[in-house]
Design an enzyme around this catalytic site. Structure first.
Site, PDB file in Angstrom:
ATOM      1  N   ASP A   5       0.008   1.890   8.475  1.00 45.47           N
ATOM      2  CA  ASP A   5      -0.654   1.184   9.581  1.00 45.47           C
ATOM      3  C   ASP A   5       0.078   1.313  10.912  1.00 45.47           C
ATOM      4  O   ASP A   5      -0.517   1.083  11.968  1.00 45.47           O
ATOM      5  CB  ASP A   5      -0.803  -0.306   9.239  1.00 45.47           C
ATOM      6  CG  ASP A   5      -1.607  -0.536   7.974  1.00 45.47           C
ATOM      7  OD1 ASP A   5      -2.211   0.425   7.482  1.00 45.47           O
ATOM      8  OD2 ASP A   5      -1.624  -1.674   7.483  1.00 45.47           O
ATOM      9  N   ASP A  28       4.783  -7.809   5.450  1.00 44.69           N
ATOM     10  CA  ASP A  28       4.806  -8.907   4.488  1.00 44.69           C
ATOM     11  C   ASP A  28       5.902  -8.704   3.432  1.00 44.69           C
ATOM     12  O   ASP A  28       6.605  -9.652   3.075  1.00 44.69           O
ATOM     13  CB  ASP A  28       3.443  -9.042   3.797  1.00 44.69           C
ATOM     14  CG  ASP A  28       2.397  -9.649   4.737  1.00 44.69           C
ATOM     15  OD1 ASP A  28       2.782 -10.469   5.599  1.00 44.69           O
ATOM     16  OD2 ASP A  28       1.207  -9.298   4.614  1.00 44.69           O
ATOM     17  N   GLY A  32       0.817  -1.216   0.000  1.00 40.29           N
ATOM     18  CA  GLY A  32       0.000   0.000   0.000  1.00 40.29           C
ATOM     19  C   GLY A  32       0.849   1.265   0.000  1.00 40.29           C
ATOM     20  O   GLY A  32       1.939   1.289   0.575  1.00 40.29           O
ATOM     21  N   LYS A  61       8.007   0.623   5.716  1.00 40.03           N
ATOM     22  CA  LYS A  61       6.905   1.452   5.216  1.00 40.03           C
ATOM     23  C   LYS A  61       5.572   0.894   5.671  1.00 40.03           C
ATOM     24  O   LYS A  61       5.398  -0.314   5.717  1.00 40.03           O
ATOM     25  CB  LYS A  61       6.955   1.443   3.685  1.00 40.03           C
ATOM     26  CG  LYS A  61       5.743   2.007   2.996  1.00 40.03           C
ATOM     27  CD  LYS A  61       5.081   1.044   2.013  1.00 40.03           C
ATOM     28  CE  LYS A  61       4.344  -0.072   2.683  1.00 40.03           C
ATOM     29  NZ  LYS A  61       3.451  -0.846   1.786  1.00 40.03           N
ATOM     30  N   THR A  62       4.652   1.670   6.055  1.00 44.36           N
ATOM     31  CA  THR A  62       3.225   1.377   6.131  1.00 44.36           C
ATOM     32  C   THR A  62       2.534   2.433   6.984  1.00 44.36           C
ATOM     33  O   THR A  62       3.013   2.777   8.070  1.00 44.36           O
ATOM     34  CB  THR A  62       2.854  -0.026   6.676  1.00 44.36           C
ATOM     35  OG1 THR A  62       1.429  -0.127   6.710  1.00 44.36           O
ATOM     36  CG2 THR A  62       3.401  -0.351   8.057  1.00 44.36           C
ATOM     37  N   ARG A  78       1.394  -5.738  -4.996  1.00 41.42           N
ATOM     38  CA  ARG A  78       1.399  -6.637  -3.827  1.00 41.42           C
ATOM     39  C   ARG A  78       1.857  -8.059  -4.172  1.00 41.42           C
ATOM     40  O   ARG A  78       1.594  -8.980  -3.418  1.00 41.42           O
ATOM     41  CB  ARG A  78       0.000  -6.695  -3.215  1.00 41.42           C
ATOM     42  CG  ARG A  78      -0.423  -5.430  -2.500  1.00 41.42           C
ATOM     43  CD  ARG A  78      -1.601  -5.685  -1.590  1.00 41.42           C
ATOM     44  NE  ARG A  78      -2.080  -4.460  -0.986  1.00 41.42           N
ATOM     45  CZ  ARG A  78      -1.552  -3.897   0.101  1.00 41.42           C
ATOM     46  NH1 ARG A  78      -0.537  -4.457   0.708  1.00 41.42           N
ATOM     47  NH2 ARG A  78      -2.053  -2.779   0.586  1.00 41.42           N
TER      48      ARG A  78
HETATM   49  P1  FBP Z   1       0.526  -2.026   3.643  1.00 40.66           P
HETATM   50  O1  FBP Z   1       0.455  -2.956   4.803  1.00 40.66           O
HETATM   51  O2  FBP Z   1       0.950  -2.686   2.396  1.00 40.66           O
HETATM   52  O3  FBP Z   1       1.328  -0.808   3.944  1.00 40.66           O
HETATM   53  O4  FBP Z   1      -0.955  -1.529   3.332  1.00 40.66           O
HETATM   54  C1  FBP Z   1      -1.624  -0.599   4.101  1.00 40.66           C
HETATM   55  C2  FBP Z   1      -3.087  -0.520   3.760  1.00 40.66           C
HETATM   56  O5  FBP Z   1      -3.398   0.829   3.464  1.00 40.66           O
HETATM   57  C3  FBP Z   1      -3.989  -1.060   4.861  1.00 40.66           C
HETATM   58  O6  FBP Z   1      -4.240  -0.091   5.850  1.00 40.66           O
HETATM   59  C4  FBP Z   1      -5.206  -1.462   4.089  1.00 40.66           C
HETATM   60  O7  FBP Z   1      -5.935  -2.469   4.755  1.00 40.66           O
HETATM   61  C5  FBP Z   1      -4.643  -1.986   2.800  1.00 40.66           C
HETATM   62  O8  FBP Z   1      -3.436  -1.299   2.601  1.00 40.66           O
HETATM   63  C6  FBP Z   1      -5.544  -1.771   1.616  1.00 40.66           C
HETATM   64  O9  FBP Z   1      -5.017  -2.445   0.532  1.00 40.66           O
HETATM   65  P2  FBP Z   1      -5.184  -2.029  -0.985  1.00 40.66           P
HETATM   66  O10 FBP Z   1      -4.270  -0.886  -1.226  1.00 40.66           O
HETATM   67  O11 FBP Z   1      -4.694  -3.241  -1.723  1.00 40.66           O
HETATM   68  O12 FBP Z   1      -6.593  -1.686  -1.218  1.00 40.66           O
END
Ligand code: FBP
Length: 564
Positions: free
Chosen positions: A206, A177, A82, A203-204, A146
């Site tokens: 979250d 991941d 993400g 990075k994230t 991803r």
């Molecule tokens: P990462 O763990 O890859 O940083 O993703 C964060 C995130 O924004 C989460 O908060 C959310 O659940 C997910 O990505 C949404 O995924 P997508 O971008 O595939 O819709």
């Protein structure tokens, strides 16, 4: 003089701050090793799986000498998972470091995430391209994805690309991941005798990739400030019109760090913390009742409005839902073909009647059809249920409404209930990085270069002391295996980086728990406003409340000392 017409062009000119040690010439920075490390759990299994990279020491950069830093190197970079504000600055820090080490060195950007490495799709990053992305949000310089590199064919294809480009290193900018993938790739390269090093960058948005050495993942600061601005705006609207309850789901996957940080910034009436819900083993009905009790009390004061913050991963923490999701994950992984043969929701439900345990099926059956269907959506490539696609905010608003009408009949609720639901996630992932994220990311990228130039592999770039002014930050790397444990994924035990959830005995949660009863009843909203990029240090460079509470106050937040 250049004309600056927009924030975008103005931000190109911002000069990110670096830790003092990285402002010396690269050849005057040495790597210093600490003691050997071990993984957070499952040491035996992980030592066996990571024969070449397990147990390496922590590394810190200090003043000294690095005789090889000026060698010409070729590096590939991947943005994975993400989007998170600051990714472009990681690449900028890496690029500037590489070019400072030797202007003939090259940086290649793999397109569209890890699949760019597998498919050999890349571009060379040069000055002009880099300069048009400095200090901007997004991952659009090379795109993200991803894809999980896991099959032998994907490993072989990655090795081919690394050999073809003669890469000295690959930098993977990703969450838990993606960095697990970085650790596996580093180990694989060593096993087959390939000299390409692999370095991760945390990075994230979250905020769940953190520990003693990684104080925060990048993007959390900007994303939470962006959501808090929006929540504050809605709070002010609610307080002006006094007629709506707003149910706001916030991204963050499993962990509730984003919701907690936004609560600390905005002081809503309710903020659910998934980790607490799990520790108290609350059912969905009890969570609903708790919200209703606050709505009833506010109604007695004629305050028929308010804000409820909901972490997006909540359903995974409500015991009955957690069991349901775990069983669905297993069934969908092990009986994928059978599951895929069911075309309609009714087909799927009928099939699940025989596959799920009785209690699990009853939980599934009790959900509104639209929500139950969302539980069956595709898992991500790492086997996670995509919680961002489950409308928990709508489910709760519906359940609250139903319960309040029952309470009204029993004369236990005197108010009027009208609600709106919102989901804030994508709004914050590509915002212009705050000064904190711009500086932190640039420092992480530069640190990644220094790790490559020091010859290590299987490390995560680490920049610490983040509540101090940037020049006092320290930097180095920690072995990726140190953060790993074994977990069930796609029905099998796999090595993965352990997610950091909200700690109920941690300072941020305790601070929230101390104040929330007052916020529930007395309207105490705070309106943080938009992120500021230019102006007083205490406003523009302030870091998140979570970081400040966890690591102590930032002196520069009190005094305007640092020059921009
Ligand atoms: P990462 O763990 O890859 O940083 O993703 C964060 C995130 O924004 C989460 O908060 C959310 O659940 C997910 O990505 C949404 O995924 P997508 O971008 O595939 O819709």
């Amino acid at each position: 003089m250049k004309t600056i017409s927009t924030l975008q062009t103005a931000r190109y000119e911002y000069k990110p701050k670096l830790p003092a040690v990285l402002t010396s010439k690269p050849e005057a920075v040495a790597i210093e090793y600490g003691k050997p490390t071990k993984s957070v759990a499952d040491q035996k299994e992980l030592a066996e799986l990571f024969k070449n990279t397990y147990g390496k020491p922590e590394a810190t950069f200090v003043k000294g000498k690095n005789p090889t830093v000026n060698n010409t190197i070729r590096v590939g970079v991947i943005l994975s998972g993400g989007q998170a504000p600051g990714g472009h600055n990681v690449i900028a820090g890496l690029y500037d470091g590489i070019k400072k080490g030797n202007p003939d060195s090259k940086l290649y950007g793999f397109l569209g995430g890890p699949s760019g490495l597998v498919d050999g799709k890349y571009i060379e990053i040069k000055d002009k391209l880099m300069d048009s992305f400095r200090n901007t949000g997004g991952f659009d310089i090379i795109g993200s994805g991803r894809t999980k590199i896991e099959t032998p064919e994907q490993y072989d294809a990655s090795v081919e690309t690394a050999k073809k480009l003669k890469l000295d290193a690959i930098v993977i900018i990703g969450g838990d991941d993606s960095n697990t993938n970085a650790a596996l790739l580093a180990e694989h390269f060593l096993t087959i005798g390939l000299s390409t090093r692999v370095i991760g960058v945390p990075k994230t948005i979250d905020g769940d990739l953190k520990n003693a050495q990684i104080e925060t993942s990048f993007g959390f600061d900007t994303a939470t400030k962006t959501y808090s601005e929006l929540i504050g705006n809605i709070g002010r609207d609610a307080n002006s019109a006094k007629k709506y309850w707003h149910f706001i789901k916030l991204m963050g996957r499993s962990a509730s760090h984003i919701a907690l940080e936004c609560a600390l910034q905005t002081q809503p009436n309710v903020c659910l913390i998934s980790e607490e819900v799990e520790s108290q083993k609350l059912t969905l009905r009890q969570v609903t009742d708790n919200i209703c009790s606050i709505i009833c009390k506010r109604a007695e004061n004629e305050e028929n409005f308010g804000i409820v913050l909901i972490p997006e991963g909540l359903v995974e923490f409500i015991p009955e839902m957690k069991n349901l999701i775990a069983s669905l994950n297993d069934i969908m992984a092990k009986k994928e073909a059978e599951f895929n043969r069911c075309k309609t929701f009714t087909d799927k439900k009928n099939w699940l009647r025989n596959e799920l345990k009785g209690t699990e099926f009853r939980t599934f059956d009790s959900l509104p059809e639209s929500i139950a269907d969302q539980f069956l959506a595709d898992r991500d490539p790492h086997g996670n249920v995509q919680v961002s696609r489950i409308d928990t905010e709508k489910l709760l608003a519906q359940m609250v409404e139903t319960r309040l009408s029952e309470l009204k009949k029993e004369k236990k609720y005197v108010g009027k209930f009208s609600s709106y639901t919102h989901f804030f996630g994508y709004e914050g992932r590509c915002a212009f990085p705050s000064n904190f994220d711009a500086d932190y990311c640039y420092s992480l990228g530069y640190t990644a270069f220094m790790l490559i130039a020091s010859g290590v592999t299987g490390y995560l770039a680490s920049v610490r002391n983040l509540t101090l002014p940037a020049k006092e930050w320290t930097c180095g790397g920690i072995p990726l295996t140190m953060m790993m444990n074994m977990e069930q994924r796609h029905g099998e035990m796999k090595p993965v980086i352990k997610k950091a959830l909200v700690e109920l005995d941690g300072k941020p949660f305790k601070e929230f728990a101390k104040k929330r009863d007052k916020w529930a009843i007395e309207t105490s909203f705070v309106y943080p406003g938009a992120i500021q990029y230019y102006g007083p240090t205490e406003v523009c460079d302030a870091c998140s409340k979570t970081l400040t509470l966890e690591r102590g106050k930032r002196p520069s937040c009190k005094k305007n000392t640092e020059k921009k």
